[in-house]
Scaffold this motif. Structure first.
Motif, PDB file in Angstrom:
ATOM      1  N   UNK A 118      -0.192   0.835 -20.576  1.00 13.86           N
ATOM      2  CA  UNK A 118      -1.261   0.162 -19.829  1.00 13.86           C
ATOM      3  C   UNK A 118      -2.557   0.045 -20.627  1.00 13.86           C
ATOM      4  N   UNK A 119      -2.549   0.501 -21.876  1.00 16.02           N
ATOM      5  CA  UNK A 119      -3.740   0.392 -22.727  1.00 16.02           C
ATOM      6  C   UNK A 119      -3.598  -0.697 -23.774  1.00 16.02           C
ATOM      7  N   UNK A 120      -2.473  -1.416 -23.767  1.00 17.29           N
ATOM      8  CA  UNK A 120      -2.211  -2.301 -24.906  1.00 17.29           C
ATOM      9  C   UNK A 120      -3.138  -3.501 -24.968  1.00 17.29           C
ATOM     10  N   UNK A 121      -3.617  -3.982 -23.846  1.00 16.28           N
ATOM     11  CA  UNK A 121      -4.544  -5.116 -23.883  1.00 16.28           C
ATOM     12  C   UNK A 121      -5.837  -4.707 -24.588  1.00 16.28           C
ATOM     13  N   UNK A 122      -6.404  -3.558 -24.180  1.00 14.62           N
ATOM     14  CA  UNK A 122      -7.617  -3.071 -24.831  1.00 14.62           C
ATOM     15  C   UNK A 122      -7.360  -2.743 -26.294  1.00 14.62           C
ATOM     16  N   UNK A 123      -6.179  -2.227 -26.591  1.00 18.29           N
ATOM     17  CA  UNK A 123      -5.842  -1.874 -27.974  1.00 18.29           C
ATOM     18  C   UNK A 123      -5.788  -3.118 -28.855  1.00 18.29           C
ATOM     19  N   UNK A 124      -5.261  -4.231 -28.331  1.00 22.37           N
ATOM     20  CA  UNK A 124      -5.235  -5.476 -29.113  1.00 22.37           C
ATOM     21  C   UNK A 124      -6.649  -5.903 -29.493  1.00 22.37           C
ATOM     22  N   UNK A 125      -7.579  -5.811 -28.537  1.00 24.71           N
ATOM     23  CA  UNK A 125      -8.974  -6.138 -28.836  1.00 24.71           C
ATOM     24  C   UNK A 125      -9.553  -5.151 -29.836  1.00 24.71           C
ATOM     25  N   UNK A 126      -9.189  -3.872 -29.705  1.00 23.70           N
ATOM     26  CA  UNK A 126      -9.681  -2.867 -30.639  1.00 23.70           C
ATOM     27  C   UNK A 126      -9.188  -3.098 -32.054  1.00 23.70           C
ATOM     28  N   UNK A 127      -7.918  -3.487 -32.201  1.00 25.04           N
ATOM     29  CA  UNK A 127      -7.377  -3.772 -33.527  1.00 25.04           C
ATOM     30  C   UNK A 127      -8.107  -4.942 -34.183  1.00 25.04           C
ATOM     31  N   UNK A 128      -8.385  -5.989 -33.400  1.00 26.17           N
ATOM     32  CA  UNK A 128      -9.128  -7.129 -33.935  1.00 26.17           C
ATOM     33  C   UNK A 128     -10.512  -6.702 -34.395  1.00 26.17           C
ATOM     34  N   UNK A 129     -11.165  -5.846 -33.598  1.00 25.67           N
ATOM     35  CA  UNK A 129     -12.500  -5.378 -33.954  1.00 25.67           C
ATOM     36  C   UNK A 129     -12.466  -4.562 -35.244  1.00 25.67           C
ATOM     37  N   UNK A 130     -11.489  -3.653 -35.368  1.00 26.96           N
ATOM     38  CA  UNK A 130     -11.394  -2.817 -36.572  1.00 26.96           C
ATOM     39  C   UNK A 130     -11.097  -3.677 -37.799  1.00 26.96           C
ATOM     40  N   UNK A 131     -10.130  -4.593 -37.675  1.00 25.62           N
ATOM     41  CA  UNK A 131      -9.793  -5.465 -38.802  1.00 25.62           C
ATOM     42  C   UNK A 131     -11.014  -6.286 -39.228  1.00 25.62           C
ATOM     43  N   UNK A 132     -11.757  -6.803 -38.253  1.00 26.09           N
ATOM     44  CA  UNK A 132     -12.943  -7.614 -38.567  1.00 26.09           C
ATOM     45  C   UNK A 132     -14.018  -6.783 -39.252  1.00 26.09           C
ATOM     46  N   UNK A 133     -14.184  -5.534 -38.819  1.00 32.77           N
ATOM     47  CA  UNK A 133     -15.148  -4.652 -39.484  1.00 32.77           C
ATOM     48  C   UNK A 133     -14.769  -4.446 -40.943  1.00 32.77           C
TER      49      UNK A 133
END
Length: 445
Positions: free
Chosen positions: A377-392
């Motif tokens: 149930x955390x995978x939607x937020x995790x997808x956004x988190x991965x994008x944020x980390x990759x962009x950083x």
């Protein structure tokens, strides 16, 4: 179908999650527990939607070809203007900073005006920026133009991906997104070959980029009816800016809690990808390659990145993903050391192709590993988190790589990548020794 997952007892795993479903599939809104439910297949999308999607991908291919040309062209133009490596790095980093902020704030425009108009707006603004590079030579202006371009391009990526999510059925989604990824690699690769058509010091190539950005609007204008309105729960375009930023930060915290190695690995993938795209042309020109040679190498290298994607993904499904990640990091680090030491042109190109094939395979393994570790149930937020980390990571890659090049010479690019990969390999090895993988969980059928 529900995934058996007990976060309290299962540590971070390294096994595949088959048939991953969106969050809505885990919400019980049907009959009571225990009642047998016969799954009802979703109706296939209308043929008109699929035709419109194919036309949209054609427009996207034209646009991404222009963007591939522009990224390398800017590095080459700055070199011809005798700009220091650090200036090239800062200008190119601005693209990824705009990309990161556009991922948070650009989606609200799509929610307000729809896919067609948002695509037109972002592409038109990108075309104007492409002409701006030819008009102004000031470094500060180029930083601003790169920032705007990055903001607009991530908006276009959001348009295309959310469109595909809405028109593709579950049975077709993998094939549709494979076509999208192949289009992306081919477009960027073909764009590299266009650099040899004219002198980077002139106006012509920037005009060609603007023409490609503008030409991408023609298929989109003819694409027919866009998908229906974006749902309120759409994580890409429908959510408010504040909600999307909060979701990204929440996902980052979740990744750090359940898969801290994933934070470092995703950051490293962003650093390597952006450093190669932006600083490889600088490295090659400084060691004596001609502009056509740079064009050919960049084009073939990005096409070579397609080759190992399926084999690496298959290995990551069969074995502990951390072991696959360790092998990729160790191999990329070793190839980086070779590239730092080599002076022969033929060997630089051959090893360079291998390096790109290995380094560009890493992100898919990282995202799969992280999704193995986190609660469903955390995978939607995790997808956004991965994008944020990759962009950083991507926003810092060009600047950090150019700083190393200023200290160690052109080959400092690969000293930088060797250090990043060496650190990742050590942390992955430590994780393998201290963490036990979660047991493989079969899908309920």
């Amino acid at each position: 179908m529900k995934q058996a997952h007990d976060p309290a007892t299962q540590p971070c795993g390294a096994f595949p999650l088959h048939n991953t479903q969106p969050l809505a599939d885990f919400v019980d809104s049907g009959p009571a527990l225990g009642t047998p439910v016969t799954p009802v297949p979703a109706p296939p999308p209308p043929a008109g939607s699929l035709r419109a999607t194919a036309i949209l991908l054609l427009g996207y291919a034209i646009l991404i070809t222009g963007n591939g040309l522009l990224g390398t062209l800017i590095s080459l133009r700055l070199i011809q203007q005798q700009a220091p490596s650090i200036v090239v790095g800062v200008v190119q980093s601005a693209y990824y900073v705009g990309f990161m902020l556009g991922a948070v704030y650009g989606g609200s425009l799509i929610g307000r005006v729809g896919h067609h108009r948002a695509f037109v707006t972002f592409a038109a603004a990108s075309a104007c920026c492409a002409l701006g590079y030819a008009v102004w030579d000031a470094d500060a202006v180029w930083v601003a133009l790169r920032f705007i371009t990055g903001f607009c391009l991530v908006g276009i990526f959001t348009v295309v991906e959310s469109w595909l999510h809405q028109v593709a059925s579950n049975a077709q989604r993998g094939r549709v997104f494979s076509a999208y990824l192949i289009t992306n690699y081919l477009g960027v690769g073909i764009g590299q070959f266009l650099i040899g058509l004219a002198d980077p010091a002139g106006f012509e190539l920037f005009s060609a980029v603007a023409a490609l950005f503008t030409a991408s609007l023609i298929p989109v204008a003819l694409a027919g009816t866009a998908p229906g309105p974006i749902a309120a729960h759409d994580t890409h375009a429908g959510a408010s800016c504040g909600a999307r930023l909060a979701r990204g930060l929440s996902g980052l915290q979740t990744i750090y809690r359940w898969a801290p190695l994933g934070v470092v690995a995703c950051l490293a993938a962003g650093l390597l990808n952006s450093a190669f795209y932006t600083m490889q042309p600088v490295f090659m020109r400084r060691v004596g390659y001609s502009v056509p040679d740079v064009s050919h190498f960049m084009g073939f290298a990005l096409l070579a990145a397609l080759v190992p994607q399926w084999p690496v993904a298959r290995l990551a499904d069969l074995f502990d993903r951390r072991k696959v990640l360790l092998c990729l990091a160790a191999l990329a680090g070793s190839l980086s050391v070779l590239l730092f030491m080599l002076r022969d042109g033929v060997l630089i190109e051959a090893v360079g192709y291998l390096y790109v094939a290995v380094a560009f395979s890493m992100y898919g393994v990282v995202t799969s590993y992280v999704n193995d570790c986190v609660p469903a149930d955390e995978r939607i937020a995790v997808s956004a988190g991965l994008l944020l980390i990759f962009s950083l990571g991507a926003s810092g890659g060009p600047t950090l790589a150019s700083a190393m090049m200023a200290l160690a010479g052109p080959a400092g690019l690969y000293l930088f990548t060797a250090l990043v990969m060496g650190l990742l390999a050590l942390l992955t090895l430590r994780n393998l020794r201290t963490k036990t993988p979660a047991r493989r969980v079969a899908d309920a059928r």
